[in-house]
Design a protein around this motif. Structure first.
Motif, short mmCIF file in Angstrom:
data_model
loop_
_atom_site.label_atom_id
_atom_site.label_comp_id
_atom_site.label_asym_id
_atom_site.label_seq_id
_atom_site.Cartn_x
_atom_site.Cartn_y
_atom_site.Cartn_z
N HIS A 2 -24.69 -46.21 -49.92
CA HIS A 2 -24.82 -44.67 -50.19
C HIS A 2 -24.16 -43.86 -49.52
CE1 HIS A 2 -27.79 -45.69 -53.10
NE2 HIS A 2 -28.45 -46.81 -52.39
N PHE A 4 -23.21 -40.78 -49.78
CA PHE A 4 -23.80 -39.29 -49.48
C PHE A 4 -25.35 -39.44 -48.77
CE2 PHE A 4 -26.77 -36.37 -51.53
CZ PHE A 4 -26.27 -35.16 -50.54
N TRP A 5 -26.28 -40.31 -49.22
CA TRP A 5 -27.49 -40.43 -48.61
C TRP A 5 -27.61 -40.80 -47.24
CZ3 TRP A 5 -31.22 -37.04 -50.17
CH2 TRP A 5 -30.90 -36.64 -51.53
N PHE A 137 -34.47 -31.56 -62.49
CA PHE A 137 -33.54 -31.40 -63.41
C PHE A 137 -32.14 -31.16 -62.98
CE2 PHE A 137 -37.65 -28.83 -64.56
CZ PHE A 137 -37.81 -29.58 -65.82
N LEU A 138 -31.92 -32.15 -61.88
CA LEU A 138 -30.44 -32.48 -61.85
C LEU A 138 -29.68 -33.07 -62.64
CD1 LEU A 138 -27.99 -32.78 -59.68
CD2 LEU A 138 -29.38 -34.88 -59.01
N VAL A 140 -25.67 -33.46 -64.59
CA VAL A 140 -24.16 -33.54 -64.63
C VAL A 140 -23.86 -33.76 -65.98
CG1 VAL A 140 -22.01 -34.32 -64.10
CG2 VAL A 140 -23.91 -33.59 -62.31
N ARG A 145 -19.33 -37.32 -65.14
CA ARG A 145 -20.16 -38.19 -64.46
C ARG A 145 -19.22 -38.83 -63.39
NH1 ARG A 145 -25.24 -39.55 -67.13
NH2 ARG A 145 -25.67 -37.38 -67.85
N SER A 146 -19.76 -39.52 -62.09
CA SER A 146 -18.99 -40.15 -61.21
C SER A 146 -17.92 -39.37 -60.41
CB SER A 146 -18.72 -41.55 -61.86
OG SER A 146 -19.72 -41.88 -62.50
N ARG A 148 -18.47 -37.16 -58.20
CA ARG A 148 -19.21 -36.88 -56.85
C ARG A 148 -19.58 -35.38 -56.95
NH1 ARG A 148 -20.82 -41.53 -54.69
NH2 ARG A 148 -21.54 -40.35 -52.97
N LEU A 149 -20.02 -34.85 -58.23
CA LEU A 149 -20.51 -33.46 -58.11
C LEU A 149 -22.15 -33.43 -57.87
CD1 LEU A 149 -18.54 -31.39 -59.20
CD2 LEU A 149 -19.63 -31.61 -61.61
N ALA A 150 -22.61 -34.51 -58.08
CA ALA A 150 -24.13 -34.34 -57.72
C ALA A 150 -24.52 -34.23 -56.35
CB ALA A 150 -24.95 -35.66 -58.14
N PRO A 151 -23.58 -34.83 -55.51
CA PRO A 151 -23.71 -34.42 -53.91
C PRO A 151 -23.54 -33.00 -53.70
CG PRO A 151 -22.73 -36.47 -53.95
CD PRO A 151 -22.90 -35.99 -55.45
N THR A 172 -38.49 -36.51 -57.24
CA THR A 172 -38.60 -37.90 -57.90
C THR A 172 -37.41 -38.28 -58.76
OG1 THR A 172 -39.67 -37.01 -59.98
CG2 THR A 172 -41.28 -37.50 -58.16
S1 MYA Z 1 -34.08 -36.83 -61.23
C1 MYA Z 1 -33.19 -36.85 -62.64
C2 MYA Z 1 -31.87 -36.91 -62.25
N1 MYA Z 1 -31.01 -36.76 -63.70
C3 MYA Z 1 -30.68 -37.44 -64.42
O1 MYA Z 1 -30.88 -38.62 -64.13
C4 MYA Z 1 -29.90 -37.12 -65.83
C5 MYA Z 1 -28.74 -37.97 -66.07
N2 MYA Z 1 -28.04 -38.00 -64.92
C6 MYA Z 1 -27.09 -37.42 -64.65
O2 MYA Z 1 -27.02 -36.38 -64.94
C7 MYA Z 1 -26.01 -37.85 -63.59
O3 MYA Z 1 -26.09 -39.21 -63.46
C8 MYA Z 1 -26.71 -37.57 -61.95
C9 MYA Z 1 -25.94 -38.00 -60.88
C10 MYA Z 1 -26.59 -35.96 -61.85
C11 MYA Z 1 -28.11 -37.96 -61.73
N3 MYA Z 1 -31.25 -38.22 -57.23
O4 MYA Z 1 -21.90 -37.09 -58.90
P1 MYA Z 1 -22.18 -38.46 -58.76
C12 MYA Z 1 -26.41 -39.81 -56.17
C13 MYA Z 1 -30.54 -37.94 -56.18
O5 MYA Z 1 -20.65 -39.39 -58.71
P2 MYA Z 1 -23.31 -38.83 -61.31
C14 MYA Z 1 -34.16 -35.21 -60.40
O6 MYA Z 1 -33.53 -34.24 -61.12
C15 MYA Z 1 -25.87 -41.28 -55.97
O7 MYA Z 1 -26.80 -42.17 -55.35
N4 MYA Z 1 -29.29 -38.69 -55.92
O8 MYA Z 1 -22.97 -39.07 -59.83
C16 MYA Z 1 -34.35 -35.00 -58.81
C17 MYA Z 1 -24.61 -41.08 -55.21
O9 MYA Z 1 -24.95 -40.82 -53.98
P3 MYA Z 1 -24.67 -42.08 -52.61
C18 MYA Z 1 -28.70 -39.27 -57.04
O10 MYA Z 1 -23.91 -40.03 -61.89
C19 MYA Z 1 -33.24 -34.82 -58.20
C20 MYA Z 1 -24.26 -39.56 -55.58
O11 MYA Z 1 -25.31 -39.23 -56.40
C21 MYA Z 1 -29.44 -39.26 -58.25
O12 MYA Z 1 -22.25 -38.05 -62.03
C22 MYA Z 1 -33.26 -34.76 -56.65
C23 MYA Z 1 -23.18 -39.71 -56.86
O13 MYA Z 1 -22.74 -38.51 -57.27
C24 MYA Z 1 -30.57 -38.71 -58.34
N5 MYA Z 1 -31.25 -38.84 -59.57
O14 MYA Z 1 -24.42 -37.70 -61.23
C25 MYA Z 1 -32.03 -34.64 -55.96
N6 MYA Z 1 -28.64 -40.03 -59.30
O15 MYA Z 1 -23.13 -42.38 -52.76
C26 MYA Z 1 -32.15 -34.47 -54.44
C27 MYA Z 1 -27.53 -40.40 -58.29
O16 MYA Z 1 -25.11 -41.61 -51.39
C28 MYA Z 1 -32.79 -33.36 -53.72
N7 MYA Z 1 -27.44 -39.91 -57.11
O17 MYA Z 1 -25.42 -43.20 -53.21
C29 MYA Z 1 -32.88 -33.52 -52.29
C30 MYA Z 1 -33.71 -32.28 -51.77
C31 MYA Z 1 -32.75 -31.14 -51.68
C32 MYA Z 1 -33.36 -29.85 -51.19
C33 MYA Z 1 -33.51 -29.94 -49.51
C34 MYA Z 1 -34.22 -28.65 -49.10
C35 MYA Z 1 -34.53 -28.64 -47.63
#
Ligand code: MYA
Ligand code: JJ1
Length: 388
Positions: A2, A4-5, A137-138, A140, A145-146, A148-151, A172
C-alpha cells in the motif's frame, strides 16, 4: 503493498496489536501558514473544480458521474444510484464547506471525471470530542482507473480540510485498507422476494419455493406501535435529547446539536424518513427510528432497472422494544414500496437482525479514522456512526 496508505498518518498493519503505541492523534497540527497553499498537481489534461451543489447543472453532473461510476457489489450486478436530492442533503449539513466538494474535469471538454467530498462532524472518541471531516463519494471515472488519481484526490481534500484547521477524518469503504477501527457486516431484510430473486439480489435456498418465500417475508399490513407518527420540526429538541443520550454509550459516535438533528433526521421525501413514538398519555417522545433511501441501478436486467433500498439510520428505543420499533420500520418501508431494508451490525442492531429475518449480505463495510489511533480494534457494536 500500500504505497500510498503507508505514507499516511493512519494505523499501519505492521503496528496492529502493538499496544505500546499511544491512542489519539498520530501527527500534530501544523500552523495554518505551513499548510500548502496551492492545490496538488493533476496530470496535465485535468483541472480541479469546486462542485457547487446549489447549482442544478453541477448537481446533475455529479449525479451522472456517480450513477455510472460509483460503488458496485462484488459481482457487478448493482451500482449505488444516489439521487440528486440525496446528494444535496448529504453534502450540505450545517457548517459545510463548499471547498470540500471537489471535482476533477477534463480541461478540453469540461467533463467531470472524478469527485471526492467531505462534510464536518464533531466525533466523540471515548471521552474526547474531536472536530473531524467525514470523507465520502470518492469516485474516479471507469476509464481513468488505476492511474493513481485517487491518492491525489485524497491528498487534495486533506489539504483543504487542514486549511479549515481540522486534522482528523472518518471514512468507510468496502475494501480493506490500513487499518479499520472496526469491520461491520451488511444485513438485508427482504421486502419484495419475487423481485429480489428475479434480479439476482437473493436466491431461493434449498427447500425454499417462491410461495414459501413470499409467506416467510410477509409483514403486517399496518404499523403496530400506538403513537407512532412521522417526525416533525417540533420533535427536534426531544429527538436530539434521545439521540445524544443514546449515542453516549458507544466508543465512537458523532455528536449532534438541534440544527444537525433537524438536518439529518427531518423527513424528506425519497431521501430520509424518521418516525417518532409520542406517548398517547404524556405526549413525550419516547422512541424513534429513521432510514434513508438509496436505490441501486440493476445492471443488465431485462425487466427491472432500479432496486429500491432503505438503509437503517439512527434508531433509539426507551419504551418501545427495539424489535417492535424496527418491525414498524419494515412495515413503513414495505408500504413505501421498498424492495429491501438494509442494516449494518453496528450499534445495537445485532439482536434484532436475525429475529426480524434479515439475512447476512456478501458485503462488508470497513470503518476508518485518519490521523487518530485507537489502541484496540472495536466491535461493530461499539460504533455509533452511520455514514451515507
Ligand atoms: S469509499 C467509496 C469509494 N468509491 C468507489 O469504490 C467507487 C468505485 N471506484 C472508484 O471510483 C475507484 O476505484 C477509486 C480508486 C476512486 C475508489 N478509499 O487511483 P488509483 C487506494 C481509500 O490508482 P482507482 C469512499 O468514498 C488504493 O488502496 N483509498 O485507484 C471513502 C491505492 O492506494 P495504495 C482507496 O481504482 C473514501 C490507491 O487508492 C480506495 O483508480 C475515503 C490506488 O489509486 C478507497 N475506497 O481509484 C478516502 N480505493 O497503493 C480516504 C482504492 O496505498 C479519506 N484506494 O493501496 C482519508 C481522509 C482524508 C481527509 C483527512 C483530513 C484530515
Ligand atoms: O448488497 C449487497 N449484497 C447483496 C447482493 C449480492 C449480489 C451478488 N453480489 C446480498 N444479497 C443477499 C441478500 C439475501 C437476502 C435473503 C437472505 C439471505 C441474504 O448480499 C452488498 C452488501 O451486502 N452490497 C455491496 O456489496 C455494495 C458495496 C458495499 C460497500 C460499500 C462501500 C461504500 C462506502 C462509501 O462510504
Amino acid at each position: 503493498q500500500h504505497k500510498f496508505w503507508e505514507s499516511q498518518p493512519v494505523g499501519q498493519f505492521k503496528d496492529f496489536g502493538n499496544s505500546s503505541l499511544p491512542g489519539g492523534p498520530i501527527e500534530q497540527p501544523t500552523p495554518l501558514s505551513e499548510v500548502k497553499q496551492e492545490p496538488y498537481n493533476l496530470p496535465n489534461l485535468y483541472e480541479w473544480t469546486v462542485c457547487d451543489m446549489d447549482s442544478d447543472e453541477v448537481c446533475n453532473e455529479v449525479y451522472v458521474l456517480l450513477m455510472n461510476n460509483y460503488v458496485e457489489d462484488d459481482d457487478n450486478l448493482f451500482r449505488f444510484n444516489y439521487s440528486k436530492e440525496f446528494l444535496r442533503w448529504g453534502l450540505r449539513p450545517p457548517g459545510y464547506f463548499r471547498s470540500w466538494h471537489i471535482g476533477v474535469r477534463v480541461k478540453a471538454s469540461g467533463k467531470l471525471v472524478a469527485f471526492i467530498t467531505g462534510v464536518p462532524v464533531k466525533m466523540r472518541v471515548r471521552d474526547e470530542v474531536v472536530q473531524m471531516a467525514e470523507v465520502n463519494f470518492l469516485c474516479v471515472h471507469k476509464k481513468l482507473r488505476s492511474k493513481r488519481l485517487a491518492p491525489v484526490l485524497i491528498k487534495e481534500i486533506t489539504r483543504r480540510i487542514h486549511l479549515e484547521n481540522i486534522w482528523q477524518a472518518a471514512y468507510t469503504a468496502g475494501v480493506l485498507l490500513p487499518t479499520p477501527i472496526t469491520t461491520s457486516q451488511y444485513w438485508h431484510r427482504t421486502l419484495n422476494p419475487k423481485k429480489l430473486i428475479d434480479v439476482g439480489f437473493s436466491r431461493l435456498g434449498d427447500r425454499m419455493t417462491m410461495s414459501r418465500a413470499i409467506k416467510l417475508y410477509k409483514l403486517p399490513s399496518s404499523i403496530l406501535t400506538p403513537g407512532l407518527r412521522k417526525m416533525e420540526l417540533r420533535d427536534v429538541p426531544s429527538v436530539t435529547r434521545l439521540l445524544s443520550n443514546y449515542l453516549s454509550r458507544f466508543v465512537v459516535a458523532p455528536t449532534f446539536d438541534e440544527d444537525e438533528v433537524a438536518h439529518w433526521l427531518l423527513p424528506q421525501e425519497n431521501v430520509v424518513e424518521s418516525y417518532v413514538v409520542e406517548s398517547p398519555e404524556t405526549h413525550d417522545i419516547t422512541d424513534f427510528f429513521s432510514f434513508y433511501t438509496l436505490p441501486s441501478s440493476i445492471l443488465n436486467n431485462p425487466n427491472y432497472s432500479t432496486l429500491k433500498a432503505a438503509y437503517a439510520f439512527y434508531n433509539v428505543s426507551t419504551r418501545t422494544p427495539l424489535l417492535q420499533l424496527i418491525q414498524d420500520a419494515l412495515i413503513v418501508a414495505k408500504q413505501k414500496d421498498f424492495d429491501v431494508f438494509n442494516a449494518l451490525d453496528i450499534m445495537e442492531n445485532e439482536p434484532f437482525l436475525r429475529e426480524l429475518k434479515f439475512g447476512r449480505g456478501d458485503g462488508q463495510l470497513y470503518y476508518y479514522l485518519y490521523n487518530y489511533r485507537l489502541r484496540d480494534a472495536l466491535k461493530p457494536s461499539d460504533l455509533g456512526l452511520v455514514m451515507l
